[in-house]
Motif scaffolding. Structure first.
Motif, PDB file in Angstrom:
ATOM      1  N   SER A 217       0.831  -1.197   0.000  1.00 32.15           N
ATOM      2  CA  SER A 217       0.000   0.000   0.000  1.00 32.15           C
ATOM      3  C   SER A 217       0.872   1.257   0.000  1.00 32.15           C
ATOM      4  O   SER A 217       1.932   1.293   0.632  1.00 32.15           O
ATOM      5  N   SER A 218       0.395   2.280  -0.704  1.00 29.26           N
ATOM      6  CA  SER A 218       1.127   3.544  -0.699  1.00 29.26           C
ATOM      7  C   SER A 218       1.049   4.236   0.658  1.00 29.26           C
ATOM      8  O   SER A 218       1.690   5.270   0.872  1.00 29.26           O
ATOM      9  N   GLY A 219       0.293   3.649   1.580  1.00 27.55           N
ATOM     10  CA  GLY A 219       0.331   4.134   2.952  1.00 27.55           C
ATOM     11  C   GLY A 219       1.727   4.064   3.539  1.00 27.55           C
ATOM     12  O   GLY A 219       2.073   4.825   4.443  1.00 27.55           O
ATOM     13  N   LEU A 220       2.548   3.130   3.022  1.00 25.33           N
ATOM     14  CA  LEU A 220       3.945   3.044   3.460  1.00 25.33           C
ATOM     15  C   LEU A 220       4.672   4.355   3.195  1.00 25.33           C
ATOM     16  O   LEU A 220       5.429   4.841   4.050  1.00 25.33           O
ATOM     17  N   LEU A 221       4.462   4.938   2.016  1.00 20.55           N
ATOM     18  CA  LEU A 221       5.104   6.216   1.699  1.00 20.55           C
ATOM     19  C   LEU A 221       4.606   7.325   2.620  1.00 20.55           C
ATOM     20  O   LEU A 221       5.383   8.178   3.057  1.00 20.55           O
ATOM     21  N   ILE A 222       3.308   7.311   2.915  1.00 16.57           N
ATOM     22  CA  ILE A 222       2.754   8.327   3.816  1.00 16.57           C
ATOM     23  C   ILE A 222       3.418   8.215   5.188  1.00 16.57           C
ATOM     24  O   ILE A 222       3.806   9.218   5.796  1.00 16.57           O
ATOM     25  N   GLY A 223       3.568   6.984   5.674  1.00 10.02           N
ATOM     26  CA  GLY A 223       4.207   6.781   6.969  1.00 10.02           C
ATOM     27  C   GLY A 223       5.658   7.218   6.973  1.00 10.02           C
ATOM     28  O   GLY A 223       6.126   7.871   7.918  1.00 10.02           O
ATOM     29  N   LEU A 224       6.398   6.864   5.922  1.00 18.72           N
ATOM     30  CA  LEU A 224       7.811   7.245   5.846  1.00 18.72           C
ATOM     31  C   LEU A 224       7.974   8.758   5.773  1.00 18.72           C
ATOM     32  O   LEU A 224       8.824   9.345   6.462  1.00 18.72           O
ATOM     33  N   VAL A 225       7.162   9.396   4.931  1.00 17.65           N
ATOM     34  CA  VAL A 225       7.246  10.851   4.792  1.00 17.65           C
ATOM     35  C   VAL A 225       6.916  11.531   6.117  1.00 17.65           C
ATOM     36  O   VAL A 225       7.599  12.480   6.538  1.00 17.65           O
ATOM     37  N   ALA A 226       5.874  11.051   6.808  1.00 21.56           N
ATOM     38  CA  ALA A 226       5.481  11.662   8.078  1.00 21.56           C
ATOM     39  C   ALA A 226       6.581  11.515   9.121  1.00 21.56           C
ATOM     40  O   ALA A 226       6.912  12.478   9.830  1.00 21.56           O
ATOM     41  N   LEU A 227       7.184  10.329   9.205  1.00 22.17           N
ATOM     42  CA  LEU A 227       8.206  10.102  10.231  1.00 22.17           C
ATOM     43  C   LEU A 227       9.471  10.902   9.935  1.00 22.17           C
ATOM     44  O   LEU A 227      10.070  11.497  10.844  1.00 22.17           O
ATOM     45  N   VAL A 228       9.886  10.947   8.681  1.00 26.64           N
ATOM     46  CA  VAL A 228      11.065  11.733   8.322  1.00 26.64           C
ATOM     47  C   VAL A 228      10.790  13.226   8.531  1.00 26.64           C
ATOM     48  O   VAL A 228      11.656  13.970   9.018  1.00 26.64           O
ATOM     49  N   ALA A 229       9.576  13.668   8.185  1.00 23.76           N
ATOM     50  CA  ALA A 229       9.223  15.073   8.371  1.00 23.76           C
ATOM     51  C   ALA A 229       9.259  15.451   9.853  1.00 23.76           C
ATOM     52  O   ALA A 229       9.780  16.516  10.228  1.00 23.76           O
ATOM     53  N   VAL A 230       8.728  14.591  10.713  1.00 21.27           N
ATOM     54  CA  VAL A 230       8.763  14.845  12.150  1.00 21.27           C
ATOM     55  C   VAL A 230      10.205  14.923  12.642  1.00 21.27           C
ATOM     56  O   VAL A 230      10.570  15.814  13.425  1.00 21.27           O
ATOM     57  N   HIS A 231      11.041  14.010  12.161  1.00 28.74           N
ATOM     58  CA  HIS A 231      12.448  14.008  12.551  1.00 28.74           C
ATOM     59  C   HIS A 231      13.123  15.325  12.168  1.00 28.74           C
ATOM     60  O   HIS A 231      13.845  15.930  12.979  1.00 28.74           O
ATOM     61  N   LEU A 232      12.884  15.786  10.953  1.00 30.79           N
ATOM     62  CA  LEU A 232      13.524  17.014  10.476  1.00 30.79           C
ATOM     63  C   LEU A 232      12.987  18.247  11.194  1.00 30.79           C
ATOM     64  O   LEU A 232      13.742  19.162  11.549  1.00 30.79           O
ATOM     65  N   VAL A 233      11.671  18.280  11.402  1.00 30.45           N
ATOM     66  CA  VAL A 233      11.070  19.431  12.075  1.00 30.45           C
ATOM     67  C   VAL A 233      11.596  19.565  13.500  1.00 30.45           C
ATOM     68  O   VAL A 233      11.943  20.663  13.953  1.00 30.45           O
ATOM     69  N   LEU A 234      11.668  18.440  14.208  1.00 29.88           N
ATOM     70  CA  LEU A 234      12.129  18.498  15.594  1.00 29.88           C
ATOM     71  C   LEU A 234      13.597  18.886  15.698  1.00 29.88           C
ATOM     72  O   LEU A 234      14.012  19.529  16.664  1.00 29.88           O
ATOM     73  N   ARG A 235      14.387  18.512  14.713  1.00 23.16           N
ATOM     74  CA  ARG A 235      15.830  18.760  14.795  1.00 23.16           C
ATOM     75  C   ARG A 235      16.258  20.094  14.199  1.00 23.16           C
ATOM     76  O   ARG A 235      17.218  20.699  14.673  1.00 23.16           O
ATOM     77  N   TYR A 236      15.549  20.567  13.154  1.00 22.59           N
ATOM     78  CA  TYR A 236      16.114  21.671  12.377  1.00 22.59           C
ATOM     79  C   TYR A 236      15.212  22.891  12.240  1.00 22.59           C
ATOM     80  O   TYR A 236      15.531  23.787  11.463  1.00 22.59           O
ATOM     81  N   THR A 237      14.097  22.936  12.953  1.00 17.50           N
ATOM     82  CA  THR A 237      13.231  24.110  12.829  1.00 17.50           C
ATOM     83  C   THR A 237      13.076  24.798  14.177  1.00 17.50           C
ATOM     84  O   THR A 237      13.291  24.197  15.235  1.00 17.50           O
ATOM     85  N   ALA A 238      12.670  26.070  14.127  1.00 19.02           N
ATOM     86  CA  ALA A 238      12.451  26.826  15.357  1.00 19.02           C
ATOM     87  C   ALA A 238      11.308  26.222  16.164  1.00 19.02           C
ATOM     88  O   ALA A 238      11.368  26.164  17.410  1.00 19.02           O
ATOM     89  N   PHE A 239      10.262  25.759  15.475  1.00 20.58           N
ATOM     90  CA  PHE A 239       9.143  25.124  16.177  1.00 20.58           C
ATOM     91  C   PHE A 239       9.609  23.869  16.906  1.00 20.58           C
ATOM     92  O   PHE A 239       9.258  23.642  18.070  1.00 20.58           O
ATOM     93  N   GLY A 240      10.420  23.063  16.230  1.00 20.66           N
ATOM     94  CA  GLY A 240      10.947  21.866  16.863  1.00 20.66           C
ATOM     95  C   GLY A 240      11.827  22.188  18.051  1.00 20.66           C
ATOM     96  O   GLY A 240      11.789  21.495  19.075  1.00 20.66           O
ATOM     97  N   PHE A 241      12.605  23.259  17.930  1.00 20.70           N
ATOM     98  CA  PHE A 241      13.463  23.666  19.048  1.00 20.70           C
ATOM     99  C   PHE A 241      12.621  24.062  20.261  1.00 20.70           C
ATOM    100  O   PHE A 241      12.938  23.702  21.402  1.00 20.70           O
ATOM    101  N   ARG A 242      11.533  24.793  20.007  1.00 28.62           N
ATOM    102  CA  ARG A 242      10.654  25.185  21.118  1.00 28.62           C
ATOM    103  C   ARG A 242      10.044  23.954  21.786  1.00 28.62           C
ATOM    104  O   ARG A 242       9.917  23.905  23.019  1.00 28.62           O
ATOM    105  N   LEU A 243       9.656  22.967  20.981  1.00 31.50           N
ATOM    106  CA  LEU A 243       9.091  21.741  21.557  1.00 31.50           C
ATOM    107  C   LEU A 243      10.124  21.006  22.391  1.00 31.50           C
ATOM    108  O   LEU A 243       9.819  20.493  23.477  1.00 31.50           O
TER     109      LEU A 243
END
Length: 371
Positions: A217-243
């Protein structure tokens, strides 16, 4: 003498500075060897312990492990089942990493998952009749996310403005959410054409498309994109830094001028929304409908996986894959050897406990070395 980190550098920059000063080929080889040993030794110990348990039940451990690998990885159809099985687990992993990194214990993933699945199952067939397939699927996924996020509103407000323990409130909301999802299927969204308590079934042609001519299922791509996006947001964005600051110390976050209550509500909404999206992905990509009393209980299963991955999104992908291999391959092994399928869960639990103990021992060694 080693040069001190420059003023204004944070802990991460200082750590990178120290690593650059000491990184030699010998040191790099020792580091890689140590990391491999720390990862492989606990797995081997877990396999030996699980093998002893299987032997005690009269099961040949080598045959069991052989069937697990043959079905979960080596078989084309089995590997495709493994990859499809990963999709909701990846989204729930992303959900939990967002929460735990922010110092919030969202343990209500199962209720959010089931309510998101119910919403998508109820809306999917109706939307497919009047909208193009891609738009119907997009709205179904968005609805699953929105319902999951809304279900977390009560624990979020109680945590943000009353300081109520979210472990208690999210667990209570889970029990309520599971019961509510079952009631909605049986009373509101029941398919009158079947005797089985379930929603109307979404046609296979209207479900999430398969990848590259496979059954994945292409749900696999949705899951991978979501998890990688969360990883990048938490590590490299101001919002992630605040969290991350809020998760490290609420007092420090308040002292830095952060609006902690709003951040808590945002974390709950994002975390619960991803759990609801996981339910929608499972229904719109694999199940096609929502059955009463169906609860795969993925929420609590993924908790040890993300902690073993040290709340690292990229590492969590590896642990989710290994767990999916064990789940899919273990079912086949149990069926072939004539043992209860629950034995697979016992083996998985032994592996997770062994890895957790090894992680704890490694942390203690590092503290002693630092001291």
């Amino acid at each position: 003498m080693m040069e001190a980190p420059k003023a204004g550098h944070g802990p991460e920059e200082a750590g990178a500075h120290v690593q650059r000063r000491h990184l030699t080929p010998n040191h790099l080889a020792q580091t890689i060897a140590g990391a491999l040993a720390a990862s492989l030794v606990p797995v081997l110990v877990a396999l030996l312990l699980s093998g002893a348990l299987l032997a005690a039940f009269g099961v040949d451990p080598l045959a069991y492990y052989g069937y697990v690998v043959a079905r979960g990885v080596l078989s084309p159809s089995g590997l495709q089942s493994t990859l499809t099985h990963m999709a909701p687990l990846l989204l729930i992993a992303a959900s939990q990493i967002v929460a735990f990194r922010s110092g919030v214990w969202n343990l209500g993933g199962d209720g959010q998952f089931l309510l998101g699945a119910t919403a998508a199952a109820a809306a999917g067939p109706a939307l497919a009749l009047v909208l193009p397939p891609w738009l119907a699927l997009a709205l179904g996924l968005a609805l699953g996310f929105a319902v999951g996020a809304l279900w977390s509103l009560a624990p979020a407000l109680l945590k943000a403005y009353q300081g109520l323990n979210e472990i208690v409130t999210t667990l209570m909301m889970t029990f309520l959410g599971v019961s509510l999802a079952n009631a909605l299927v049986k009373l509101v969204f029941l398919d009158p054409a079947t005797t089985v308590p379930q929603t109307r079934t979404l046609a296979v042609a209207d479900r999430l498309p398969r990848l590259f001519g496979t059954t994945v299922s292409s749900g696999l791509l949705i899951g991978l994109v979501a998890l990688v996006a969360v990883h990048l947001v938490l590590r490299y964005t101001a919002f992630g830094f605040r969290l991350r600051v809020t998760g490290a110390s609420t007092r420090a976050a308040v002292h830095a001028g952060l609006d902690v209550p709003r951040l808590v509500i945002a974390v709950f909404a994002l975390s619960a929304g991803l759990a609801g999206l996981a339910g929608a992905v499972q229904v719109l990509g694999v199940e096609g409908n929502m059955r009463a009393d169906w609860n795969p209980a993925y929420g609590l299963v993924v908790v040890p996986l993300v902690f073993l991955a040290r709340l690292n999104g990229l590492a969590a992908i590896v642990f989710v894959f290994l767990f999916s291999v064990l789940s899919i391959g273990g079912e086949s092994a149990a069926r072939r050897l004539g043992v209860p399928n629950d034995l697979t869960l016992v083996v998985a639990a032994i592996v997770l406990v062994t890895l957790a103990l090894a992680e704890r021992l490694q942390q203690r060694r590092q503290k002693r070395a630092g001291a």
